[in-house]
Design a protein around this motif. Structure first.
Motif, short mmCIF file in Angstrom:
data_model
loop_
_atom_site.label_atom_id
_atom_site.label_comp_id
_atom_site.label_asym_id
_atom_site.label_seq_id
_atom_site.Cartn_x
_atom_site.Cartn_y
_atom_site.Cartn_z
N SER A 45 0.85 -1.19 0.00
CA SER A 45 0.00 0.00 0.00
C SER A 45 0.88 1.24 0.00
O SER A 45 1.90 1.27 0.68
N VAL A 46 0.48 2.25 -0.76
CA VAL A 46 1.24 3.49 -0.82
C VAL A 46 0.30 4.68 -0.76
O VAL A 46 -0.89 4.56 -1.03
N GLN A 47 0.88 5.81 -0.43
CA GLN A 47 0.15 7.07 -0.49
C GLN A 47 1.04 8.07 -1.22
O GLN A 47 2.26 7.92 -1.25
N ASN A 65 9.19 1.51 2.65
CA ASN A 65 9.95 1.94 1.47
C ASN A 65 9.30 3.16 0.84
O ASN A 65 8.14 3.47 1.10
N TYR A 66 10.08 3.80 0.00
CA TYR A 66 9.60 4.97 -0.76
C TYR A 66 9.85 4.69 -2.23
O TYR A 66 10.69 3.87 -2.59
N TYR A 67 9.13 5.43 -3.08
CA TYR A 67 9.19 5.18 -4.51
C TYR A 67 9.23 6.49 -5.27
O TYR A 67 8.38 7.35 -5.06
N GLU A 68 10.21 6.61 -6.13
CA GLU A 68 10.36 7.79 -6.99
C GLU A 68 10.12 7.33 -8.43
O GLU A 68 10.51 6.22 -8.81
N PRO A 127 16.49 -1.07 -7.69
CA PRO A 127 16.49 -1.19 -6.22
C PRO A 127 17.33 -0.08 -5.58
O PRO A 127 18.36 0.33 -6.12
N SER A 128 16.88 0.38 -4.45
CA SER A 128 17.57 1.45 -3.73
C SER A 128 19.03 1.13 -3.47
O SER A 128 19.91 1.98 -3.61
N SER A 129 19.32 -0.11 -3.10
CA SER A 129 20.70 -0.50 -2.76
C SER A 129 21.65 -0.33 -3.94
O SER A 129 22.81 0.05 -3.76
N LEU A 130 21.18 -0.59 -5.15
CA LEU A 130 22.02 -0.43 -6.34
C LEU A 130 22.32 1.05 -6.60
O LEU A 130 23.45 1.42 -6.91
N GLU A 174 15.20 6.05 3.87
CA GLU A 174 16.11 4.91 3.97
C GLU A 174 16.19 4.14 2.65
O GLU A 174 17.25 3.89 2.14
N ASN A 175 15.05 3.76 2.13
CA ASN A 175 15.00 2.96 0.90
C ASN A 175 14.07 3.61 -0.11
O ASN A 175 12.85 3.58 0.06
N VAL A 176 14.66 4.18 -1.16
CA VAL A 176 13.87 4.79 -2.23
C VAL A 176 14.14 4.00 -3.51
O VAL A 176 15.24 4.04 -4.05
N HIS A 177 13.15 3.26 -3.94
CA HIS A 177 13.26 2.49 -5.18
C HIS A 177 12.81 3.39 -6.33
O HIS A 177 11.96 4.26 -6.15
#
Length: 162
Positions: free
Chosen positions: A29-31, A46-49, A103-106, A84-87
């Motif tokens: 779920s996201v907002q 997690n976050y998403y851009e 992936p954020s880590s990459l 912290e984690n932006v995919h």
């Protein structure tokens, strides 16, 4: 390539809706984030851009030998923000039927690997707009996921077809 004016005035409401739907199908779920913050905030921590480019990203990046993300977004991965984690999702061809998911880590691994597209200078792009986080092709091809819409649903496909 679209013009600078078109690129800078792109409205991402449809991009956000499509990725929201995709993530919901994955059980996430996201907002909406704010207009000047990360695009989507997940209940999974997690976050998403999201970006929508004017070219076919897999073909272009294969040709260049690298994947790239606008450097102006680096604050999401270099510790300057609290995320912290932006995919990262990257639609191709200003369409909504294909995207890459980084992936954020990459991205964090290559945050300081920056390139400038110098030829954009002559099209009116300033230095910040010409700089990109560059991820070596051989590193990204196995970590970045590619999705293509088939029968009104996104399916994961191999990033390259050879």
């Amino acid at each position: 390539m679209i013009t600078k004016t078109e690129a800078l005035s792109w409205k991402d409401e449809k991009d956000r809706k499509i990725i929201t739907s995709f993530l919901n199908e994955q059980g996430i779920s996201v907002q909406d984030g704010g207009e000047y913050s990360v695009d989507l905030e997940g209940t999974d921590g997690n976050y998403y851009e999201i970006e929508n480019v004017s070219y076919h990203a897999p073909t272009q990046f294969l040709k260049e030998g690298r994947f790239r993300i606008p450097y102006r977004k680096a604050h999401y991965w270099n510790g300057k923000d609290s995320y912290e984690n932006v995919h990262y999702f990257q639609f191709s061809n200003k369409s909504h039927d294909e995207f890459l998911c980084y992936p954020s880590s990459l991205i964090k691994k290559y945050i300081n690997n920056v390139v400038e597209l110098t030829h954009w200078k002559y099209k009116g792009w300033d230095l910040t707009q010409r700089k990109f986080i560059s991820i070596p092709f051989d590193e990204g091809k196995d970590a970045i996921r590619r999705y293509v819409k088939k029968d009104n649903k996104f399916e994961r496909v191999t990033i390259f077809w050879f």
